[in-house]
Design a protein around this motif. Structure first.
Motif, PDB file in Angstrom:
ATOM      1  N   PRO A 115      -0.899  43.342 -37.432  1.00  0.00           N
ATOM      2  CA  PRO A 115      -0.939  43.813 -38.801  1.00  0.00           C
ATOM      3  C   PRO A 115      -2.546  44.300 -39.087  1.00  0.00           C
ATOM      4  CG  PRO A 115       0.194  41.710 -38.761  1.00  0.00           C
ATOM      5  CD  PRO A 115      -0.764  41.720 -37.336  1.00  0.00           C
ATOM      6  N   ARG A 116      -3.471  43.935 -38.067  1.00  0.00           N
ATOM      7  CA  ARG A 116      -4.587  44.419 -38.481  1.00  0.00           C
ATOM      8  C   ARG A 116      -5.296  45.043 -37.387  1.00  0.00           C
ATOM      9  NH1 ARG A 116      -8.681  39.941 -40.235  1.00  0.00           N
ATOM     10  NH2 ARG A 116      -7.971  38.847 -38.124  1.00  0.00           N
ATOM     11  N   ARG A 117      -4.350  45.766 -36.743  1.00  0.00           N
ATOM     12  CA  ARG A 117      -4.977  46.557 -35.567  1.00  0.00           C
ATOM     13  C   ARG A 117      -6.281  47.450 -36.040  1.00  0.00           C
ATOM     14  NH1 ARG A 117       0.461  49.301 -33.423  1.00  0.00           N
ATOM     15  NH2 ARG A 117       0.707  49.392 -35.969  1.00  0.00           N
ATOM     16  N   PRO A 118      -7.389  47.505 -35.037  1.00  0.00           N
ATOM     17  CA  PRO A 118      -7.349  47.145 -33.695  1.00  0.00           C
ATOM     18  C   PRO A 118      -7.929  45.834 -33.394  1.00  0.00           C
ATOM     19  CG  PRO A 118      -9.303  48.363 -34.469  1.00  0.00           C
ATOM     20  CD  PRO A 118      -8.530  48.291 -35.589  1.00  0.00           C
ATOM     21  N   LEU A 119      -7.959  44.892 -34.550  1.00  0.00           N
ATOM     22  CA  LEU A 119      -8.508  43.692 -34.348  1.00  0.00           C
ATOM     23  C   LEU A 119      -7.599  42.901 -33.299  1.00  0.00           C
ATOM     24  CD1 LEU A 119      -9.832  44.468 -36.926  1.00  0.00           C
ATOM     25  CD2 LEU A 119      -9.729  42.247 -37.586  1.00  0.00           C
ATOM     26  N   ARG A 164     -16.570  39.516 -28.829  1.00  0.00           N
ATOM     27  CA  ARG A 164     -16.771  38.877 -30.025  1.00  0.00           C
ATOM     28  C   ARG A 164     -15.856  38.152 -30.644  1.00  0.00           C
ATOM     29  NH1 ARG A 164     -16.657  45.668 -31.433  1.00  0.00           N
ATOM     30  NH2 ARG A 164     -16.956  45.130 -33.636  1.00  0.00           N
ATOM     31  N   VAL A 165     -14.560  38.018 -30.181  1.00  0.00           N
ATOM     32  CA  VAL A 165     -13.687  37.451 -30.691  1.00  0.00           C
ATOM     33  C   VAL A 165     -13.865  35.906 -30.246  1.00  0.00           C
ATOM     34  CG1 VAL A 165     -11.020  36.754 -30.959  1.00  0.00           C
ATOM     35  CG2 VAL A 165     -11.872  39.030 -30.931  1.00  0.00           C
ATOM     36  N   LEU A 179     -16.639  44.766 -37.967  1.00  0.00           N
ATOM     37  CA  LEU A 179     -15.255  44.486 -37.494  1.00  0.00           C
ATOM     38  C   LEU A 179     -14.827  43.135 -37.972  1.00  0.00           C
ATOM     39  CD1 LEU A 179     -12.927  46.398 -36.730  1.00  0.00           C
ATOM     40  CD2 LEU A 179     -13.136  45.937 -34.530  1.00  0.00           C
ATOM     41  N   TYR A 180     -15.491  42.371 -37.277  1.00  0.00           N
ATOM     42  CA  TYR A 180     -15.036  40.890 -37.442  1.00  0.00           C
ATOM     43  C   TYR A 180     -15.843  40.088 -38.531  1.00  0.00           C
ATOM     44  CZ  TYR A 180     -12.268  41.773 -33.362  1.00  0.00           C
ATOM     45  OH  TYR A 180     -11.231  42.237 -32.601  1.00  0.00           O
ATOM     46  N   ASP A 182     -18.154  39.234 -42.047  1.00  0.00           N
ATOM     47  CA  ASP A 182     -18.162  39.485 -43.422  1.00  0.00           C
ATOM     48  C   ASP A 182     -19.391  40.275 -43.780  1.00  0.00           C
ATOM     49  OD1 ASP A 182     -20.249  37.448 -43.259  1.00  0.00           O
ATOM     50  OD2 ASP A 182     -19.009  35.948 -43.981  1.00  0.00           O
ATOM     51  N   ALA A 183     -19.545  40.325 -45.164  1.00  0.00           N
ATOM     52  CA  ALA A 183     -20.879  41.129 -45.619  1.00  0.00           C
ATOM     53  C   ALA A 183     -21.932  40.759 -45.222  1.00  0.00           C
ATOM     54  CB  ALA A 183     -20.564  41.515 -47.145  1.00  0.00           C
ATOM     55  N   ALA A 184     -22.233  39.139 -45.447  1.00  0.00           N
ATOM     56  CA  ALA A 184     -23.538  38.697 -44.700  1.00  0.00           C
ATOM     57  C   ALA A 184     -23.857  38.778 -43.673  1.00  0.00           C
ATOM     58  CB  ALA A 184     -23.436  37.187 -45.190  1.00  0.00           C
ATOM     59  N   LEU A 185     -22.604  38.757 -42.639  1.00  0.00           N
ATOM     60  CA  LEU A 185     -22.730  38.923 -41.137  1.00  0.00           C
ATOM     61  C   LEU A 185     -23.362  40.320 -40.682  1.00  0.00           C
ATOM     62  CD1 LEU A 185     -22.734  37.180 -38.683  1.00  0.00           C
ATOM     63  CD2 LEU A 185     -20.491  38.377 -38.112  1.00  0.00           C
ATOM     64  N   GLN A 186     -22.863  41.096 -41.577  1.00  0.00           N
ATOM     65  CA  GLN A 186     -23.084  42.468 -41.243  1.00  0.00           C
ATOM     66  C   GLN A 186     -24.744  42.907 -41.797  1.00  0.00           C
ATOM     67  OE1 GLN A 186     -20.123  45.269 -42.634  1.00  0.00           O
ATOM     68  NE2 GLN A 186     -18.369  43.790 -42.562  1.00  0.00           N
ATOM     69  N   ALA A 187     -24.928  42.174 -42.759  1.00  0.00           N
ATOM     70  CA  ALA A 187     -26.448  42.538 -43.601  1.00  0.00           C
ATOM     71  C   ALA A 187     -27.319  41.629 -42.650  1.00  0.00           C
ATOM     72  CB  ALA A 187     -26.304  42.075 -44.608  1.00  0.00           C
ATOM     73  N   GLY A 188     -27.097  40.881 -41.917  1.00  0.00           N
ATOM     74  CA  GLY A 188     -27.824  40.365 -40.753  1.00  0.00           C
ATOM     75  C   GLY A 188     -28.531  40.927 -39.566  1.00  0.00           C
ATOM     76  N   ALA A 189     -28.027  42.418 -39.385  1.00  0.00           N
ATOM     77  CA  ALA A 189     -28.724  43.186 -38.583  1.00  0.00           C
ATOM     78  C   ALA A 189     -28.308  44.309 -38.711  1.00  0.00           C
ATOM     79  CB  ALA A 189     -28.231  42.686 -37.075  1.00  0.00           C
ATOM     80  N   PRO A 190     -29.269  45.539 -38.243  1.00  0.00           N
ATOM     81  CA  PRO A 190     -28.619  47.215 -38.570  1.00  0.00           C
ATOM     82  C   PRO A 190     -27.467  47.488 -37.599  1.00  0.00           C
ATOM     83  CG  PRO A 190     -30.859  46.891 -37.458  1.00  0.00           C
ATOM     84  CD  PRO A 190     -30.584  45.379 -37.531  1.00  0.00           C
ATOM     85  N   ARG A 191     -27.270  46.642 -36.602  1.00  0.00           N
ATOM     86  CA  ARG A 191     -26.362  47.155 -35.639  1.00  0.00           C
ATOM     87  C   ARG A 191     -25.710  45.728 -35.098  1.00  0.00           C
ATOM     88  NH1 ARG A 191     -28.549  47.852 -29.626  1.00  0.00           N
ATOM     89  NH2 ARG A 191     -26.588  46.811 -29.353  1.00  0.00           N
TER      90      ARG A 191
END
Length: 223
Positions: A115-119, A164-165, A179-180, A182-191
């Motif tokens: 339901p959430r491909r490509p996850l 990653r999983v 991809l996996y 939340d916003a806080a995790l994404q904000a923790g690094a520029p890549r």
């Protein structure tokens, strides 16, 4: 259209090429005109016989080997399939992990999260998937990650998004994972802080033991 700068391989011979792929570059073309620039397309412009053997996710940087010609592609693909290729990654994950000399193992089958491909997701009905990991140092904290850890990773299987999983499944997702995370995790690094730092295999033609190593740029830039 301005062409990208020429590639400078880590290794080049008559049979194969090894590159240090930057984060943000696809290994193969994606869907849409805006996703045609990729490592394989750039390589083919310089080496018309270059063929893809394995892939890294777009957000992952690091070592990639490409074959020169179909016979070499078959030989290298067989080496990957038969687990005769040494692969080591480095990552920075959310949270404090225990620093130990010995390796730990994540043994968790993976399958597509349809339901959430490509996850992908951990599921008992999935394909066997095994990752070795070892935490080597604490990482300087950031506003979005009060604690983080620098880890070494060795995938013993080659499932999509495996590292990653698997890390997410034990409560330590990789910083910068859009991809996996939340916003806080994404904000923790520029890549995405995931890098293929070591690659080793026996050259199918010369039978020479080849071993390549390239450190991630996020190690040099931390502080």
């Amino acid at each position: 259209m301005t062409l990208p700068a020429p590639l400078h391989p880590v290794h080049e011979d008559d049979h194969l090429l090894v590159f240090d792929k930057p984060a943000g570059l696809l290994c193969v073309p994606g869907r849409g005109e805006d996703k045609q620039d990729c490592l394989s397309a750039r390589a083919i412009r310089q080496w018309p016989d270059a063929l893809i053997v394995h892939r890294l996710d777009m957000g992952t940087s690091g070592l990639v080997v490409m074959a020169r010609g179909i016979e070499m592609q078959r030989a290298l693909s067989a080496a990957f399939a038969e687990r005769r290729v040494h692969k080591r990654y480095e990552a920075v994950v959310d949270g404090a992990m225990p620093l130990r000399d010995e390796w730990s193992v994540i043994d968790a089958p993976l399958m597509a999260d349809w339901p959430r491909r490509p996850l992908q997701k951990v599921d008992p009905a999935g394909k066997p998937s095994v990752t070795r990991w070892k935490a080597i140092s604490a990482w300087p904290g950031k506003p979005a990650a009060a604690a983080a850890t620098h880890v070494l990773l060795e995938p013993l299987t080659g499932r999509s998004h495996q590292l990653r999983v698997h890390l997410l499944s034990i409560g330590h997702p990789i910083l910068g994972d859009a991809l996996y995370g939340d916003a806080a995790l994404q904000a923790g690094a520029p890549r995405l802080l995931l890098h293929a730092s070591e690659l080793g295999f026996v050259h199918p033609v010369t039978q020479q033991e080849l071993r390549f190593s390239r450190p991630p740029d996020f190690v040099a830039s931390r502080g």
